[in-house]
Structures are given as C-alpha cells and as structure tokens.
Design an enzyme around this catalytic site. Sequence first.
Site, PDB file in Angstrom:
ATOM      1  N   CYS A  33       0.992  -1.266   0.015  1.00  0.00           N
ATOM      2  CA  CYS A  33       0.135  -0.026   0.028  1.00  0.00           C
ATOM      3  C   CYS A  33       0.831   0.983  -0.122  1.00  0.00           C
ATOM      4  O   CYS A  33       0.273   2.312  -0.097  1.00  0.00           O
ATOM      5  CB  CYS A  33      -1.017   0.125   1.233  1.00  0.00           C
ATOM      6  N   ASP A  35       2.444   2.538   2.570  1.00  0.00           N
ATOM      7  CA  ASP A  35       2.189   3.043   3.769  1.00  0.00           C
ATOM      8  C   ASP A  35       3.815   2.903   4.474  1.00  0.00           C
ATOM      9  O   ASP A  35       4.511   2.032   4.325  1.00  0.00           O
ATOM     10  CB  ASP A  35       1.255   2.621   4.869  1.00  0.00           C
ATOM     11  N   CYS A  58      -2.617   3.895   7.110  1.00  0.00           N
ATOM     12  CA  CYS A  58      -4.140   3.751   7.227  1.00  0.00           C
ATOM     13  C   CYS A  58      -4.670   3.570   8.651  1.00  0.00           C
ATOM     14  O   CYS A  58      -3.537   3.762   9.617  1.00  0.00           O
ATOM     15  CB  CYS A  58      -4.541   2.172   6.599  1.00  0.00           C
ATOM     16  N   CYS A 102      -1.285  -4.618   8.087  1.00  0.00           N
ATOM     17  CA  CYS A 102      -1.045  -3.382   8.526  1.00  0.00           C
ATOM     18  C   CYS A 102      -0.312  -3.528   9.851  1.00  0.00           C
ATOM     19  O   CYS A 102       0.479  -2.782  10.069  1.00  0.00           O
ATOM     20  CB  CYS A 102      -2.435  -2.499   8.748  1.00  0.00           C
TER      21      CYS A 102
HETATM   22 FE1  FES Z   1      -1.125   0.223   4.276  1.00  0.00          FE
HETATM   23 FE2  FES Z   1      -2.765  -0.602   6.551  1.00  0.00          FE
HETATM   24  S1  FES Z   1      -3.299  -0.313   4.264  1.00  0.00           S
HETATM   25  S2  FES Z   1      -0.451  -0.264   6.340  1.00  0.00           S
END
Ligand code: FES
Length: 123
Positions: A33, A35, A58, A102
């Site tokens: 993602c 992140d 997120c 995550c």
């Molecule tokens: Fe990326 Fe949760 S969607 S860490």
Amino acid sequence: MYTDKVMDHFTNPRNVGEIADANGVGEVGNAKCGDIMRIYLQVENDIIKDVKFKTFGCGAAIATSSMVTEMVKGKTLDEALKISNQAVADALGGLPPAKMHCSNLAADALHEAIKDYISKKGK
Ligand code: FES
C-alpha cells in the site's frame, strides 16, 4: 469492522512524534500500500525508556503503531523483540483479516529500531 480499541488508538494515538536524541530508529514500508512507519527508541541499560512513532498510513497502521508503543515502554529489549504483529492485533481486540498486514508494520518497525540500537552499540 474495527473494535472500539482500534478506533480509540486511531482517533487518539499515543506517543506520536519523534525523539530528537533517539538511540534506535526503525523504518519500514509496506510494499502493498506504500504506507510508511518510523519508530524512535530511547534505550537505557537495555530498557526502553521512551518510544515515539510517525506513521503515514491507514487507520489500522496508526492504531497498531500506537498500541505497540504502549506495549514496549518500560520493557527490556528481549521482551520487546518477542512482541509479534499478532500480539499487537490481539491487544487491540483483533483486526479484520484484510488489515492484518498493517500490523506487520508496527512489529517490524519496532524490531528494526531495536536492531539499529544494537548495531550502533556494536553488540
Ligand atoms: Fe497500508 Fe494498512 S493499508 S498499512
């Protein structure tokens, strides 16, 4: 779909920020993602005296970061190294299956920060 604990840590995250003189820093990114999470440690005599985090991610990533900082404060490095992503998710009352990845960020960033501290110490 999130537990009250997840929502609490997402909307009111604990230990957000940086530690200017941190002696261990770990950063991980989630390839899925994009992140990113960074954890700062202040370690003294192998005890985590202070811990802060910055997460660009997120809600579940923020909640798990917040929870992992609460779980490790005052712990020894050995105890902190044993904290798994499952333990973090359990402490939050569980995460939806699609959000379990995550919680990897939180445990991995913590472990990276501990490794950084150990390598700086030359141990
Ligand atoms: Fe990326 Fe949760 S969607 S860490």
